[in-house]
Design a protein around this motif. Sequence first.
Motif, PDB file in Angstrom:
ATOM      1  N   VAL A   1      44.127   9.302 -19.494  1.00  0.00           N
ATOM      2  CA  VAL A   1      43.452  10.595 -19.623  1.00  0.00           C
ATOM      3  C   VAL A   1      44.403  11.772 -19.430  1.00  0.00           C
ATOM      4  O   VAL A   1      44.382  12.724 -20.229  1.00  0.00           O
ATOM      5  CB  VAL A   1      42.262  10.681 -18.645  1.00  0.00           C
ATOM      6  CG1 VAL A   1      41.701  12.105 -18.600  1.00  0.00           C
ATOM      7  CG2 VAL A   1      41.174   9.704 -19.060  1.00  0.00           C
ATOM      8  N   PRO A   2      45.269  11.774 -18.401  1.00  0.00           N
ATOM      9  CA  PRO A   2      46.194  12.910 -18.263  1.00  0.00           C
ATOM     10  C   PRO A   2      47.091  13.099 -19.483  1.00  0.00           C
ATOM     11  O   PRO A   2      47.389  14.241 -19.866  1.00  0.00           O
ATOM     12  CB  PRO A   2      47.020  12.541 -17.023  1.00  0.00           C
ATOM     13  CG  PRO A   2      46.135  11.631 -16.230  1.00  0.00           C
ATOM     14  CD  PRO A   2      45.402  10.840 -17.259  1.00  0.00           C
ATOM     15  N   SER A   3      47.494  11.998 -20.125  1.00  0.00           N
ATOM     16  CA  SER A   3      48.330  12.097 -21.312  1.00  0.00           C
ATOM     17  C   SER A   3      47.572  12.735 -22.466  1.00  0.00           C
ATOM     18  O   SER A   3      48.107  13.572 -23.202  1.00  0.00           O
ATOM     19  CB  SER A   3      48.820  10.711 -21.730  1.00  0.00           C
ATOM     20  OG  SER A   3      49.525  10.091 -20.687  1.00  0.00           O
ATOM     21  N   LEU A   4      46.286  12.349 -22.619  1.00  0.00           N
ATOM     22  CA  LEU A   4      45.471  12.936 -23.673  1.00  0.00           C
ATOM     23  C   LEU A   4      45.246  14.419 -23.430  1.00  0.00           C
ATOM     24  O   LEU A   4      45.246  15.224 -24.374  1.00  0.00           O
ATOM     25  CB  LEU A   4      44.128  12.207 -23.763  1.00  0.00           C
ATOM     26  CG  LEU A   4      44.170  10.792 -24.326  1.00  0.00           C
ATOM     27  CD1 LEU A   4      42.804  10.139 -24.221  1.00  0.00           C
ATOM     28  CD2 LEU A   4      44.633  10.814 -25.779  1.00  0.00           C
ATOM     29  N   LEU A   5      45.072  14.789 -22.180  1.00  0.00           N
ATOM     30  CA  LEU A   5      44.889  16.201 -21.855  1.00  0.00           C
ATOM     31  C   LEU A   5      46.162  16.995 -22.159  1.00  0.00           C
ATOM     32  O   LEU A   5      46.095  18.125 -22.659  1.00  0.00           O
ATOM     33  CB  LEU A   5      44.500  16.357 -20.385  1.00  0.00           C
ATOM     34  CG  LEU A   5      43.113  15.814 -20.001  1.00  0.00           C
ATOM     35  CD1 LEU A   5      42.892  15.937 -18.502  1.00  0.00           C
ATOM     36  CD2 LEU A   5      42.015  16.553 -20.767  1.00  0.00           C
ATOM     37  N   LYS A   6      47.320  16.405 -21.865  1.00  0.00           N
ATOM     38  CA  LYS A   6      48.584  17.074 -22.175  1.00  0.00           C
ATOM     39  C   LYS A   6      48.740  17.251 -23.681  1.00  0.00           C
ATOM     40  O   LYS A   6      49.195  18.299 -24.152  1.00  0.00           O
ATOM     41  CB  LYS A   6      49.753  16.261 -21.609  1.00  0.00           C
ATOM     42  CG  LYS A   6      51.119  16.920 -21.789  1.00  0.00           C
ATOM     43  CD  LYS A   6      52.239  16.047 -21.249  1.00  0.00           C
ATOM     44  CE  LYS A   6      52.155  15.914 -19.747  1.00  0.00           C
ATOM     45  NZ  LYS A   6      53.332  15.172 -19.205  1.00  0.00           N
TER      46      LYS A   6
ATOM     47  N   ALA B   1      46.235  17.401 -25.898  1.00  0.00           N
ATOM     48  CA  ALA B   1      45.254  18.394 -26.332  1.00  0.00           C
ATOM     49  C   ALA B   1      45.712  19.804 -25.981  1.00  0.00           C
ATOM     50  O   ALA B   1      45.492  20.747 -26.757  1.00  0.00           O
ATOM     51  CB  ALA B   1      43.900  18.103 -25.693  1.00  0.00           C
ATOM     52  N   LEU B   2      46.349  19.951 -24.846  1.00  0.00           N
ATOM     53  CA  LEU B   2      46.851  21.271 -24.452  1.00  0.00           C
ATOM     54  C   LEU B   2      47.940  21.742 -25.406  1.00  0.00           C
ATOM     55  O   LEU B   2      47.959  22.915 -25.814  1.00  0.00           O
ATOM     56  CB  LEU B   2      47.390  21.209 -23.022  1.00  0.00           C
ATOM     57  CG  LEU B   2      47.912  22.531 -22.425  1.00  0.00           C
ATOM     58  CD1 LEU B   2      46.776  23.551 -22.330  1.00  0.00           C
ATOM     59  CD2 LEU B   2      48.523  22.294 -21.039  1.00  0.00           C
TER      60      LEU B   2
ATOM     61  N   MET C   1      41.671  18.659 -29.450  1.00  0.00           N
ATOM     62  CA  MET C   1      41.836  17.215 -29.479  1.00  0.00           C
ATOM     63  C   MET C   1      42.282  16.791 -30.881  1.00  0.00           C
ATOM     64  O   MET C   1      41.838  17.375 -31.882  1.00  0.00           O
ATOM     65  CB  MET C   1      40.518  16.512 -29.128  1.00  0.00           C
ATOM     66  CG  MET C   1      40.136  16.641 -27.668  1.00  0.00           C
ATOM     67  SD  MET C   1      41.353  15.872 -26.554  1.00  0.00           S
ATOM     68  CE  MET C   1      41.125  14.138 -26.933  1.00  0.00           C
TER      69      MET C   1
END
Length: 269
Positions: A164-169, A171-172, A177
Amino acid sequence: MPTVITDDAVTLNYLDEGTGPAVVLIAGFCAPATTWVLQQKVLVHAGYRVLALDRRGHGASEAPTYGASMERHGRDVADFLAAVGVTDAVLIGGSMGASTIWSYVSQFGTEHVRAIVSVDQTPKMVNSDDWSNGFYGLTEDNRGTFFDNGIPDTGHGLPKWKSVPSLLKLALALRAMPKMASPDTPPMKALLADHAAQDWRATIAGTDNPYLMVAGRDSQFWPAAHAFESVENNPRGRSVVLEQCGHAANMDRPNEFNTAMLEFLESVW
């Protein structure tokens, strides 16, 4: 996004940024070219021209009902390189994107290829007596139905919540997304089934250019041993295993992956 048209009249979109030696990025099953954003910026800063391709059926490219095979996706790479005038490139593929590169090499050779990077993609998905690094649980006996309901949860590797943290990075960096293609259309199901049937071991063993096999230690799909076993029979090959890393290595451990990628690129240019 700029576009090219394949020899069977399919429009492919791609990203093109930077100047210098060409690096072509090809994402995996359902993933768009934008999922390479954490590598694209690093590569441009390092002085490379970065071209990230949306394969047919992926990202912003056309999604025809035909051409859903690894052979056709390999030919699309040839069409793409010719259309953009790139005659000397490092090809980097993640997951099925790596298999797309091996398909291209098997058909067209390495005349226009400086080097290859495969990101957590086993060369043979089906486990057999002579290959135990395939997709967990996939055998020749069940290959025909194994992916009928999509990609199964293998119970192996990095738990989903740790990504999840990687996906958030990601997306940022994209400010959104990434737009993933549906795996449930007939062409995408056919593509996945065809991908599962391939064996690129001979192509890899016979490649005459440098190549790097990257594996995630905690890949959810197959053992990391596929990386070093894929370089045993070819002195041009190298392997690296990223620790605490799942299948999406360039997203799970972008800093470590980028370091390995840049070191390899510096060694081949």
